[in-house]
Design a protein around this motif. Structure first.
Motif, PDB file in Angstrom:
ATOM      1  N   MET A  34       5.377  -3.054   5.836  1.00  0.00           N
ATOM      2  CA  MET A  34       5.644  -4.246   5.015  1.00  0.00           C
ATOM      3  C   MET A  34       5.161  -4.015   3.572  1.00  0.00           C
ATOM      4  N   VAL A  35       4.012  -3.364   3.458  1.00  0.00           N
ATOM      5  CA  VAL A  35       3.437  -3.085   2.131  1.00  0.00           C
ATOM      6  C   VAL A  35       4.300  -2.097   1.345  1.00  0.00           C
ATOM      7  N   THR A  36       4.780  -1.043   2.003  1.00  0.00           N
ATOM      8  CA  THR A  36       5.539  -0.028   1.265  1.00  0.00           C
ATOM      9  C   THR A  36       6.799  -0.646   0.638  1.00  0.00           C
ATOM     10  N   ALA A  37       7.474  -1.521   1.399  1.00  0.00           N
ATOM     11  CA  ALA A  37       8.711  -2.103   0.882  1.00  0.00           C
ATOM     12  C   ALA A  37       8.440  -3.284  -0.053  1.00  0.00           C
TER      13      ALA A  37
ATOM     14  N   GLU B 149       9.408  -4.475  -4.172  1.00  0.00           N
ATOM     15  CA  GLU B 149      10.026  -5.732  -4.613  1.00  0.00           C
ATOM     16  C   GLU B 149       9.119  -6.512  -5.565  1.00  0.00           C
ATOM     17  N   GLY B 150       7.802  -6.323  -5.416  1.00  0.00           N
ATOM     18  CA  GLY B 150       6.873  -7.133  -6.212  1.00  0.00           C
ATOM     19  C   GLY B 150       6.538  -6.564  -7.572  1.00  0.00           C
ATOM     20  N   LYS B 151       6.690  -5.240  -7.726  1.00  0.00           N
ATOM     21  CA  LYS B 151       6.116  -4.599  -8.930  1.00  0.00           C
ATOM     22  C   LYS B 151       6.711  -5.107 -10.236  1.00  0.00           C
ATOM     23  N   GLY B 152       7.986  -5.458 -10.215  1.00  0.00           N
ATOM     24  CA  GLY B 152       8.609  -5.971 -11.440  1.00  0.00           C
ATOM     25  C   GLY B 152       8.215  -7.411 -11.750  1.00  0.00           C
ATOM     26  N   LYS B 153       7.539  -8.032 -10.815  1.00  0.00           N
ATOM     27  CA  LYS B 153       7.138  -9.442 -10.988  1.00  0.00           C
ATOM     28  C   LYS B 153       5.624  -9.586 -11.114  1.00  0.00           C
ATOM     29  N   GLY B 154       4.941  -8.482 -11.315  1.00  0.00           N
ATOM     30  CA  GLY B 154       3.480  -8.548 -11.468  1.00  0.00           C
ATOM     31  C   GLY B 154       2.742  -8.787 -10.157  1.00  0.00           C
ATOM     32  N   ILE B 155       3.422  -8.510  -9.051  1.00  0.00           N
ATOM     33  CA  ILE B 155       2.779  -8.707  -7.740  1.00  0.00           C
ATOM     34  C   ILE B 155       2.502  -7.340  -7.128  1.00  0.00           C
ATOM     35  N   PHE B 156       1.241  -7.078  -6.843  1.00  0.00           N
ATOM     36  CA  PHE B 156       0.855  -5.780  -6.280  1.00  0.00           C
ATOM     37  C   PHE B 156       0.348  -5.963  -4.857  1.00  0.00           C
ATOM     38  N   VAL B 157       0.840  -5.107  -3.976  1.00  0.00           N
ATOM     39  CA  VAL B 157       0.608  -5.260  -2.542  1.00  0.00           C
ATOM     40  C   VAL B 157       0.029  -3.965  -1.988  1.00  0.00           C
ATOM     41  N   ASN B 158      -1.086  -4.042  -1.310  1.00  0.00           N
ATOM     42  CA  ASN B 158      -1.706  -2.845  -0.755  1.00  0.00           C
ATOM     43  C   ASN B 158      -2.178  -3.072   0.673  1.00  0.00           C
ATOM     44  N   ALA B 159      -2.444  -1.972   1.355  1.00  0.00           N
ATOM     45  CA  ALA B 159      -2.937  -2.056   2.732  1.00  0.00           C
ATOM     46  C   ALA B 159      -4.283  -1.362   2.845  1.00  0.00           C
ATOM     47  N   ILE B 160      -5.124  -1.921   3.707  1.00  0.00           N
ATOM     48  CA  ILE B 160      -6.388  -1.241   4.008  1.00  0.00           C
ATOM     49  C   ILE B 160      -6.495  -1.035   5.515  1.00  0.00           C
ATOM     50  N   ALA B 161      -7.135   0.045   5.881  1.00  0.00           N
ATOM     51  CA  ALA B 161      -7.458   0.309   7.290  1.00  0.00           C
ATOM     52  C   ALA B 161      -8.984   0.361   7.370  1.00  0.00           C
TER      53      ALA B 161
END
Ligand code: NAD
Length: 315
Positions: free
Chosen positions: A179-182, A186-198
Motif C-alpha cells: 500500500m505504501v509503495t503505490a 500518488e501522494g508525492k505530487g500533493k505533499g503527502i509522504f507515506v512510509n512503512a516501518i517494521a
C-alpha cells in the motif's frame, strides 16, 4: 555515561495526528511523544484483547488522561479501525484538520496454516489491511485538499521474511508495505509522504515471543524517534520501509540479480533455463531496482525494444 538529551526542535504545533491502536504499546508511545511536541492527538483504541476479542473504552482514555496531565491536547476515540471513516470524522469534528495518520492498530491470530480458520485469516486482514485502508481512505481527500500529509503504515519482519505460524499476519503486513509503495507515488505530487516501518518492541503482542531479559531493553520508546522524524514537516522521505527496534534503525531496499537472458523464442525451454540457472541467482552481478520501470527496462532490452517510461496520467 549516557549522552545529554538534545532539546526537541522538531515541533508539531497546530498539527493533528491520528494514531490507531494508541492505547498501548507502540501507539501509546507515539501519542505521548507527539503531544509533548505540541501536536493535537486523536488516541484511537478499541481496547480489545491481543487476539481481537472484546472492547474496553477506558484504554484510549487512559492515554488521553496521561497526555492532559502532561499539559498536552488529545481526545479518545474508541471506534474499530474497520470503521476508519468514523475516526477521521471524529478528528475533523474536534480539530478541523488532519496532518498525520499512523496506522498502528493490530492484533495476532498466530496458528500454523493447516489449523488456520477462515476467520483467523479474515480478521487479520480486516484489522490490519482493511482498517488501514478505511482510515487512510477517509483522510486522503482531506490531505490532498490541504496539499499536506504524513502517513505511516506498520509492517513487520514477519511479512518481510516470513515466520512460522503467521501466514495470515505476514501476508497482511506485507500488504501494508505494498500500500505504501503505490500510495507514495500518488501522494508525492500533493505533499503527502507515506512510509512503512517494521518495528521490534516489547508489548503484549511480543511478550510470549521475546525472552524476558531482552524484552526489557526493547521499549516502544526506541521506535518512536523514527516515526516522529518521518512525520515532521521537514521530512521528504517517501515510499520507504525501515526496520527499527532497540535503538537500531535500518532502511530496506530491493536487490535483484542481473539475471539470465534468452532469445524470446521456442529455443527458450525449461532445459535451457536450467543450464543458465546460476545467472538467475548470481548476486555478484546485481542491482537495486527502486521503481517499476527498472525490471521493465530489462525485459524491454531483452526483447530489443528500448521504450522509456511513460508518465502516468493523473487517474
Ligand atoms: P499492542 O497490542 O500493545 O497495541 C496494539 C493496540 O491496537 C492495542 O491497544 C489494541 O487495543 C489496538 N487495536 C487492536 N485492534 C484494534 C481495532 N480493530 N481498532 C482499534 N484499535 C485496535 O501491540 P504493539 O506491539 O504496540 O503493536 C502495534 C503495531 O505494531 C501492530 O500493528 C503490530 O502488528 C505492529 N508490530 C509490532 C511488533 C512488535 O515487536 N511489538 C513487531 C511488528 C509489528
Amino acid at each position: 555515561m549516557s549522552t545529554p538529551m538534545t532539546p526537541p526542535t522538531m515541533r508539531f504545533d497546530n498539527r493533528v495526528v491520528v494514531i490507531t491502536g494508541a492505547g498501548a504499546g507502540l501507539g501509546r508511545s507515539y501519542a505521548l511523544e507527539f503531544a509533548r511536541r505540541g501536536a493535537k492527538v486523536v488516541v484511537n483504541d478499541l481496547g480489545g484483547s491481543a487476539q481481537g476479542d472484546g472492547a474496553d473504552k477506558s484504554v484510549a482514555q487512559t492515554v488521553v488522561d496521561e497526555i492532559i496531565a502532561e499539559g498536552g491536547e488529545a481526545i479518545a476515540n474508541t471506534d474499530n479501525v474497520i470503521e476508519g471513516g468514523r475516526i477521521i470524522e471524529n478528528a475533523m469534528d474536534t480539530f478541523g484538520k488532519i496532518d498525520i495518520v499512523i496506522n498502528n492498530a493490530g492484533i495476532l491470530r498466530d496458528v500454523s496454516f493447516h489449523k488456520m480458520t477462515e476467520e483467523d485469516w479474515k480478521l487479520i486482514f480486516d484489522i490490519h489491511v482493511n482498517g488501514a485502508f478505511a482510515v487512510t481512505h477517509a483522510a486522503w481527500p482531506i490531505m490532498r485538499k490541504a496539499g499536506y500529509g504524513r502517513i505511516i503504515n506498520t509492517s513487520s519482519a514477519a511479512g518481510i521474511y516470513g515466520n512460522f505460524g503467521q501466514v495470515n499476519y505476514a501476508a497482511a503486513k506485507l500488504a501494508l508495505y505494498g500500500m505504501v509503495t503505490a500510495l507514495s507515488e500518488e501522494g508525492k505530487g500533493k505533499g503527502i509522504f507515506v512510509n512503512a516501518i517494521a518495528p521490534v518492541a516489547a508489548s503484549r503482542l511480543t511478550e510470549n515471543l521475546i525472552p524476558p531479559e531482552i524484552f526489557k531493553a526493547l521499549k516502544p520508546e526506541f521506535v518512536t524517534p523514527l516515526v516522529v522524524m518521518l512525520c515532521h514537516e521537514n521530512s521528504e522521505i517517501n515510499g520507504e520501509l525501515f526496520e527499527v527496534g532497540g535503538g537500531w534503525i535500518s532502511k530496506l531496499r530491493w536487490q535483484a540479480s542481473e539475471g539470465a537472458t534468452f532469445e524470446p523464442s521456442d529455443s527458450f525451454t525449461a532445459e535451457t533455463l536450467k543450464e543458465k540457472w546460476h545467472d538467475v541467482e548470481d548476486f555478484d552481478h546485481s542491482y537495486n531496482p527502486s521503481n517499476i520501470m527498472a525490471p521493465l527496462e530489462k525485459v524491454m532490452k531483452n526483447i530489443g525494444t528500448n521504450r522509456s517510461s511513460q508518465k502516468q496520467d493523473d487517474k
